[in-house]
Design a protein around this motif. Structure first.
Motif, PDB file in Angstrom:
ATOM      1  N   GLU A  35       0.809  -1.221   0.000  1.00  0.00           N
ATOM      2  CA  GLU A  35       0.000   0.000   0.000  1.00  0.00           C
ATOM      3  C   GLU A  35       0.847   1.278   0.000  1.00  0.00           C
ATOM      4  O   GLU A  35       0.570   2.200  -0.778  1.00  0.00           O
ATOM      5  CB  GLU A  35      -0.967  -0.015   1.191  1.00  0.00           C
ATOM      6  N   PRO A  36       1.892   1.396   0.839  1.00  0.00           N
ATOM      7  CA  PRO A  36       2.681   2.633   0.814  1.00  0.00           C
ATOM      8  C   PRO A  36       3.422   2.857  -0.501  1.00  0.00           C
ATOM      9  O   PRO A  36       3.756   3.993  -0.840  1.00  0.00           O
ATOM     10  CB  PRO A  36       3.689   2.424   1.957  1.00  0.00           C
ATOM     11  N   VAL A  37       3.684   1.781  -1.241  1.00  0.00           N
ATOM     12  CA  VAL A  37       4.404   1.876  -2.510  1.00  0.00           C
ATOM     13  C   VAL A  37       3.447   2.141  -3.664  1.00  0.00           C
ATOM     14  O   VAL A  37       3.681   3.008  -4.513  1.00  0.00           O
ATOM     15  CB  VAL A  37       5.202   0.582  -2.766  1.00  0.00           C
ATOM     16  N   GLN A  38       2.348   1.404  -3.699  1.00  0.00           N
ATOM     17  CA  GLN A  38       1.473   1.429  -4.871  1.00  0.00           C
ATOM     18  C   GLN A  38       0.886   2.805  -5.139  1.00  0.00           C
ATOM     19  O   GLN A  38       0.827   3.254  -6.290  1.00  0.00           O
ATOM     20  CB  GLN A  38       0.356   0.394  -4.717  1.00  0.00           C
ATOM     21  N   LYS A  39       0.448   3.497  -4.109  1.00  0.00           N
ATOM     22  CA  LYS A  39      -0.177   4.808  -4.294  1.00  0.00           C
ATOM     23  C   LYS A  39       0.760   5.786  -4.988  1.00  0.00           C
ATOM     24  O   LYS A  39       0.335   6.601  -5.812  1.00  0.00           O
ATOM     25  CB  LYS A  39      -0.619   5.365  -2.944  1.00  0.00           C
ATOM     26  N   GLN A  40       2.034   5.711  -4.649  1.00  0.00           N
ATOM     27  CA  GLN A  40       3.010   6.632  -5.230  1.00  0.00           C
ATOM     28  C   GLN A  40       3.400   6.216  -6.650  1.00  0.00           C
ATOM     29  O   GLN A  40       3.575   7.073  -7.533  1.00  0.00           O
ATOM     30  CB  GLN A  40       4.249   6.705  -4.336  1.00  0.00           C
ATOM     31  N   VAL A  41       3.554   4.915  -6.883  1.00  0.00           N
ATOM     32  CA  VAL A  41       3.907   4.450  -8.222  1.00  0.00           C
ATOM     33  C   VAL A  41       2.794   4.786  -9.210  1.00  0.00           C
ATOM     34  O   VAL A  41       3.056   5.119 -10.379  1.00  0.00           O
ATOM     35  CB  VAL A  41       4.190   2.941  -8.213  1.00  0.00           C
TER      36      VAL A  41
END
Length: 297
Positions: A35-41
């Motif tokens: 979750e912390p990675v996907q939103k930014q990618v």
């Protein structure tokens, strides 16, 4: 998403190409840790995460849950969702061997890769040799032993009540709620853990495929006295294990002639939670290489 009469939870966000596919490690949290990675990618390209069969919201599957079955499931679910290659595969921990197996089978669809403190095909024997500890059976090795080794950061992901302060409370609560069923699927994967490693190990040459390898580097001194005791390792054993791990990580970086290797001194194994910014930067680096055709001869 329906494949073979089973529902697989797939979450895709953003727009653009190449498509980034996030593959989780061997725990009960599935896509939630991304979750912390996907939103930014999703701000710079399209990105998908998913729960493997039996994990979290995905239906269980019959038969062996080895890396070949997992690669086939992922390929089917992406096709069913009309998500098209080229793919940039991101594999964390045991997700590393899974994306390597996917690449072996569907290599023409893979344009780049990020390995996040990924498991190595020979890690069981080499870590046992480094620490002087006997090799464990697959299930204890993947879960009971790892749960006792606090320095990996895994214990909080396999305990009955997930403690993941880096995630929204609703996400941590969902991980806890689904653990009774997710554990069964995770143990099914663990039962063929070594087979999955061996299969992935048959591919160790990625040519000039853009690759970034991120490795943990948190030293013994960064862990609390409780974590050091709970690890079951002496400081000397810990250091030998980390030296062996670092060697295997360097080998993984050598699988491509177009690779970057970064050791994160402030992160333990669960880099998705401790240094999501490093993963985001690595993904962006690979996506830009794919987009601009920046590959070595």
């Amino acid at each position: 998403m329906d494949i073979d009469g089973r529902q697989i939870h797939l979450n895709c966000e953003g727009r653009g190409t190449p498509l980034v596919v996030l593959e989780a490690g061997a725990d009960t949290s599935g896509a939630a840790l991304w979750e912390p990675v996907q939103k930014q990618v999703a701000q710079f390209t399209r990105v998908c995460s998913y729960d493997r069969a039996g994990i979290m919201w995905s239906d269980p599957a019959k038969g062996r849950r080895d890396s070949l079955a997992i690669a086939e499931d992922l390929h089917k679910v992406l096709r069913a969702a009309n998500e098209r290659p080229p793919y940039v595969l991101v594999g964390a921990s045991m997700g590393g061997p899974y994306v390597m197996t996917f690449t072996k089978r569907y290599g023409e669809e893979v344009a780049g890769m990020v390995l996040v403190d990924a498991s190595h095909p020979e890690q069981t024997a080499r870590l046992a040799q480094a620490t002087g500890e006997p090799e464990s059976d697959p299930i204890p090795f993947a879960f009971r032993a790892l749960a006792a080794i606090a320095w990996t950061g895994l214990p909080r992901l396999v305990l009955p009540d997930a403690e993941v302060p880096e995630l929204p409370s609703r996400t941590a609560e969902a991980i806890t709620a689904y653990q009774p069923t997710s554990l069964a699927a995770a143990f099914a994967e663990a039962a063929v853990f070594e087979d999955s490693l061996r299969e992935a190990g048959t591919l160790r040459t990625l040519g000039n495929l853009p690759l970034v390898v991120l490795s943990r580097g948190k030293p013994w001194s960064a862990f609390s006295e409780f974590e050091q005791t709970a690890s079951g390792l002496t400081r000397e054993q810990f250091n030998r294990a980390e030296t062996a791990w670092a060697s295997m990580q360097a080998e993984e970086a050598g699988w491509s002639s177009n690779s970057t290797h970064r050791v994160l001194e402030d992160s333990s194994h669960v880099i998705q939670l401790e240094r999501p910014d490093a993963i985001i930067a690595a993904i962006k680096e690979v996506v830009e290489k794919v987009t601009h055709g920046d590959v070595s001869p």
